[in-house]
Design a protein around this motif. Structure first.
Motif, mmCIF file in Angstrom:
data_model
loop_
_atom_site.group_PDB
_atom_site.id
_atom_site.type_symbol
_atom_site.label_atom_id
_atom_site.label_comp_id
_atom_site.label_asym_id
_atom_site.label_seq_id
_atom_site.Cartn_x
_atom_site.Cartn_y
_atom_site.Cartn_z
ATOM 1 N N LEU A 2 -2.982 -5.565 0.161
ATOM 2 C CA LEU A 2 -2.454 -6.359 -0.949
ATOM 3 C C LEU A 2 -1.769 -5.464 -1.985
ATOM 4 C CD1 LEU A 2 -5.457 -8.827 -1.413
ATOM 5 C CD2 LEU A 2 -3.243 -9.327 -0.354
ATOM 6 N N LEU A 3 -2.381 -4.329 -2.277
ATOM 7 C CA LEU A 3 -1.771 -3.382 -3.218
ATOM 8 C C LEU A 3 -0.473 -2.804 -2.652
ATOM 9 C CD1 LEU A 3 -4.946 -1.538 -4.541
ATOM 10 C CD2 LEU A 3 -3.314 -2.828 -5.926
ATOM 11 N N GLU A 4 -0.442 -2.635 -1.341
ATOM 12 C CA GLU A 4 0.773 -2.140 -0.700
ATOM 13 C C GLU A 4 1.906 -3.159 -0.844
ATOM 14 O OE1 GLU A 4 2.472 -0.892 3.726
ATOM 15 O OE2 GLU A 4 0.330 -1.238 3.416
ATOM 16 N N ARG A 5 1.570 -4.447 -0.676
ATOM 17 C CA ARG A 5 2.592 -5.488 -0.842
ATOM 18 C C ARG A 5 3.083 -5.520 -2.296
ATOM 19 N NH1 ARG A 5 4.490 -5.242 3.431
ATOM 20 N NH2 ARG A 5 5.972 -6.744 2.589
ATOM 21 N N LEU A 6 2.181 -5.281 -3.228
ATOM 22 C CA LEU A 6 2.562 -5.245 -4.637
ATOM 23 C C LEU A 6 3.506 -4.076 -4.904
ATOM 24 C CD1 LEU A 6 2.327 -6.223 -7.571
ATOM 25 C CD2 LEU A 6 0.301 -4.755 -7.808
ATOM 26 N N SER A 7 3.228 -2.930 -4.307
ATOM 27 C CA SER A 7 4.083 -1.757 -4.504
ATOM 28 C C SER A 7 5.492 -2.010 -3.973
ATOM 29 C CB SER A 7 3.480 -0.521 -3.824
ATOM 30 O OG SER A 7 3.504 -0.646 -2.414
ATOM 31 N N ILE A 8 5.587 -2.833 -2.941
ATOM 32 C CA ILE A 8 6.898 -3.181 -2.387
ATOM 33 C C ILE A 8 7.664 -4.069 -3.371
ATOM 34 C CG2 ILE A 8 8.036 -4.530 -0.568
ATOM 35 C CD1 ILE A 8 5.942 -3.410 1.366
ATOM 36 N N PRO A 45 -10.331 -18.984 -1.201
ATOM 37 C CA PRO A 45 -11.743 -19.397 -1.157
ATOM 38 C C PRO A 45 -12.715 -18.238 -1.350
ATOM 39 C CG PRO A 45 -10.509 -20.439 0.615
ATOM 40 C CD PRO A 45 -9.612 -19.390 0.029
ATOM 41 N N ILE A 46 -12.264 -17.021 -1.064
ATOM 42 C CA ILE A 46 -13.131 -15.848 -1.186
ATOM 43 C C ILE A 46 -13.063 -15.241 -2.583
ATOM 44 C CG2 ILE A 46 -13.504 -13.485 -0.371
ATOM 45 C CD1 ILE A 46 -12.613 -14.397 2.378
ATOM 46 N N ILE A 47 -11.866 -15.095 -3.104
ATOM 47 C CA ILE A 47 -11.726 -14.441 -4.410
ATOM 48 C C ILE A 47 -11.955 -15.412 -5.566
ATOM 49 C CG2 ILE A 47 -10.147 -12.723 -3.468
ATOM 50 C CD1 ILE A 47 -7.835 -14.198 -4.750
ATOM 51 N N GLY A 48 -11.915 -16.698 -5.282
ATOM 52 C CA GLY A 48 -12.178 -17.693 -6.322
ATOM 53 C C GLY A 48 -10.903 -18.190 -6.993
ATOM 54 N N GLU A 49 -10.970 -19.415 -7.482
ATOM 55 C CA GLU A 49 -9.813 -20.067 -8.093
ATOM 56 C C GLU A 49 -9.312 -19.307 -9.317
ATOM 57 O OE1 GLU A 49 -7.119 -23.247 -7.833
ATOM 58 O OE2 GLU A 49 -8.995 -23.231 -6.697
ATOM 59 N N GLU A 50 -10.240 -18.855 -10.162
ATOM 60 C CA GLU A 50 -9.840 -18.198 -11.409
ATOM 61 C C GLU A 50 -9.100 -16.894 -11.145
ATOM 62 O OE1 GLU A 50 -11.842 -16.447 -15.546
ATOM 63 O OE2 GLU A 50 -13.056 -17.653 -14.160
ATOM 64 N N THR A 51 -9.643 -16.068 -10.261
ATOM 65 C CA THR A 51 -9.000 -14.798 -9.936
ATOM 66 C C THR A 51 -7.646 -15.031 -9.278
ATOM 67 O OG1 THR A 51 -11.141 -13.695 -9.633
ATOM 68 C CG2 THR A 51 -9.221 -12.644 -8.625
ATOM 69 N N MET A 55 -3.517 -14.092 -10.873
ATOM 70 C CA MET A 55 -2.405 -13.382 -10.257
ATOM 71 C C MET A 55 -1.272 -14.312 -9.854
ATOM 72 S SD MET A 55 -4.415 -10.544 -7.902
ATOM 73 C CE MET A 55 -5.654 -11.683 -7.229
ATOM 74 N N ASN A 56 -1.593 -15.444 -9.290
ATOM 75 C CA ASN A 56 -0.557 -16.331 -8.743
ATOM 76 C C ASN A 56 0.349 -16.923 -9.816
ATOM 77 O OD1 ASN A 56 0.603 -17.967 -6.465
ATOM 78 N ND2 ASN A 56 -0.172 -19.640 -7.739
ATOM 79 N N ALA A 57 -0.229 -17.345 -10.936
ATOM 80 C CA ALA A 57 0.567 -18.000 -11.980
ATOM 81 C C ALA A 57 1.687 -17.087 -12.507
ATOM 82 C CB ALA A 57 -0.328 -18.477 -13.119
ATOM 83 N N PRO A 58 1.376 -15.855 -12.918
ATOM 84 C CA PRO A 58 2.466 -14.983 -13.399
ATOM 85 C C PRO A 58 3.443 -14.576 -12.298
ATOM 86 C CG PRO A 58 0.375 -13.791 -13.360
ATOM 87 C CD PRO A 58 0.048 -15.220 -13.133
ATOM 88 N N LEU A 59 2.938 -14.428 -11.067
ATOM 89 C CA LEU A 59 3.838 -14.098 -9.966
ATOM 90 C C LEU A 59 4.802 -15.253 -9.691
ATOM 91 C CD1 LEU A 59 1.458 -12.311 -7.431
ATOM 92 C CD2 LEU A 59 3.352 -11.266 -8.692
ATOM 93 N N ARG A 60 4.295 -16.476 -9.798
ATOM 94 C CA ARG A 60 5.149 -17.652 -9.599
ATOM 95 C C ARG A 60 6.252 -17.694 -10.658
ATOM 96 N NH1 ARG A 60 1.541 -21.408 -10.067
ATOM 97 N NH2 ARG A 60 1.919 -21.771 -12.275
ATOM 98 N N THR A 127 -1.221 -8.369 -12.048
ATOM 99 C CA THR A 127 -1.603 -8.434 -10.637
ATOM 100 C C THR A 127 -2.212 -7.116 -10.176
ATOM 101 O OG1 THR A 127 0.174 -10.029 -10.200
ATOM 102 C CG2 THR A 127 -0.770 -8.891 -8.300
ATOM 103 N N LYS A 128 -1.612 -6.010 -10.579
ATOM 104 C CA LYS A 128 -2.125 -4.706 -10.172
ATOM 105 C C LYS A 128 -3.519 -4.469 -10.732
ATOM 106 C CE LYS A 128 -0.841 0.160 -9.864
ATOM 107 N NZ LYS A 128 0.225 1.169 -10.142
ATOM 108 N N GLU A 129 -3.711 -4.760 -11.998
ATOM 109 C CA GLU A 129 -5.024 -4.564 -12.612
ATOM 110 C C GLU A 129 -6.083 -5.455 -11.963
ATOM 111 O OE1 GLU A 129 -4.320 -5.359 -16.713
ATOM 112 O OE2 GLU A 129 -3.501 -3.364 -17.154
ATOM 113 N N THR A 130 -5.718 -6.680 -11.659
ATOM 114 C CA THR A 130 -6.666 -7.615 -11.044
ATOM 115 C C THR A 130 -7.022 -7.180 -9.634
ATOM 116 O OG1 THR A 130 -5.692 -9.424 -12.330
ATOM 117 C CG2 THR A 130 -7.104 -10.030 -10.484
ATOM 118 N N LEU A 131 -6.033 -6.719 -8.873
ATOM 119 C CA LEU A 131 -6.288 -6.266 -7.502
ATOM 120 C C LEU A 131 -7.159 -5.010 -7.492
ATOM 121 C CD1 LEU A 131 -2.860 -6.776 -5.665
ATOM 122 C CD2 LEU A 131 -4.990 -8.025 -5.290
ATOM 123 N N GLU A 132 -6.896 -4.113 -8.420
ATOM 124 C CA GLU A 132 -7.670 -2.865 -8.456
ATOM 125 C C GLU A 132 -9.121 -3.119 -8.828
ATOM 126 O OE1 GLU A 132 -4.190 0.405 -9.575
ATOM 127 O OE2 GLU A 132 -5.354 -0.540 -11.178
#
Length: 255
Positions: A2-8, A45-51, A55-60, A127-132
């Motif tokens: 996931l972090l690799e995709r973010l770096s791209i 379902p694993i990371i939870g709706e809030e997490t 990330m998804n809202a700002p990426l969208r 997104t980076k901070e949340t993934l890390e």
């Protein structure tokens, strides 16, 4: 991964900042954002709706910054096809392309205003901070999870595909987005499952490609209508209406 995709995404945003005139770079940037969003959706379902939403809202919102650019590029490509296939359709293709170019440059400048630049950079930072900080259980049965979720999402996608009314554009568009998510999951999560994900990827790609033609034709039709309504020169306006009619014919043929 996931972090690799973010770096791209970060690398492609630099590319876009250096050369926003290249339609392929703009497209690749949007695709890279969409890929990461799809991969996050798969494990929601694993990371939870809030997490996930963090990330998804700002990426969208970041992806939406570049949406008008992509739509104009698709429209320009379609207009180029018409000009090559029917060069005698009008004497005003040059004027039409000139207008499309001016509109794209306007939208391009919009992507670089202070608000949008901060929006994109904030999305990448959050997104980076949340993934890390994200902790995923290595002992979790990822093999089983990926296999089960891929099968479930594929069954749902195929059912929706078989039952959809092609004249229901909004539903077609939603199904295409689901197909993209399935394709990304099958492509990037294949290394943590023992099942063969290629069949799921190919099935999703087939639907995405087919419905992509429907989506592009609808978008082109709407944009051409907007352009035609705004153009003062009656000859150029007439050309846009003619190209719009060709887009409409494409919709009818597809449906």
């Amino acid at each position: 991964m996931l972090l690799e995709r973010l770096s791209i995404i970060e690398a492609r945003y630099v590319d876009y900042s250096n050369n926003p005139f290249d339609s392929d770079i703009a497209h690749d940037l949007r695709v890279s954002i969409r890929e990461l969003r799809g991969l996050l959706n798969f494990i929601k379902p694993i990371i939870g709706e809030e997490t996930y939403d963090t990330m998804n809202a700002p990426l969208r919102e970041a992806a939406q910054v570049f949406g008008p650019i992509r739509e104009l590029d698709v429209l320009t490509e379609f207009t180029e096809e018409v000009a090559l296939e029917q060069p005698d359709l009008s004497e005003y293709f040059y004027d039409a392309f000139n207008l499309l170019g001016k509109e794209r440059r306007k939208e391009m400048r919009r992507t670089f205003n202070v608000t949008n630049v901060e929006l994109v950079k904030d999305a990448l930072t959050i997104t980076k901070e949340t993934l890390e900080e994200l902790e995923l259980d290595k002992d979790f049965d990822w093999d089983k999870y990926v296999a089960k979720r891929l099968e479930k999402k594929n069954d749902k996608l195929q059912k929706a595909y078989e039952e959809v009314d092609l004249e229901d554009y909004e539903t077609v568009h939603d199904i295409r987005k689901d197909a993209k998510k399935n394709r990304y999951a099958a492509k990037y999560y294949k290394n943590i499952t023992s099942i063969k994900t290629k069949p799921y990827k190919k099935a999703a790609e087939a639907i995405q490609d087919e419905f992509g033609e429907v989506t592009d034709a609808h978008v082109n039709y709407d944009l051409l209508t907007d352009f035609a309504d705004q153009v003062e020169d009656k000859d150029v306006r007439e050309l846009f209406y003619q190209i719009r009619d060709i887009a409409q014919e494409k919709i009818i043929v597809i449906e």
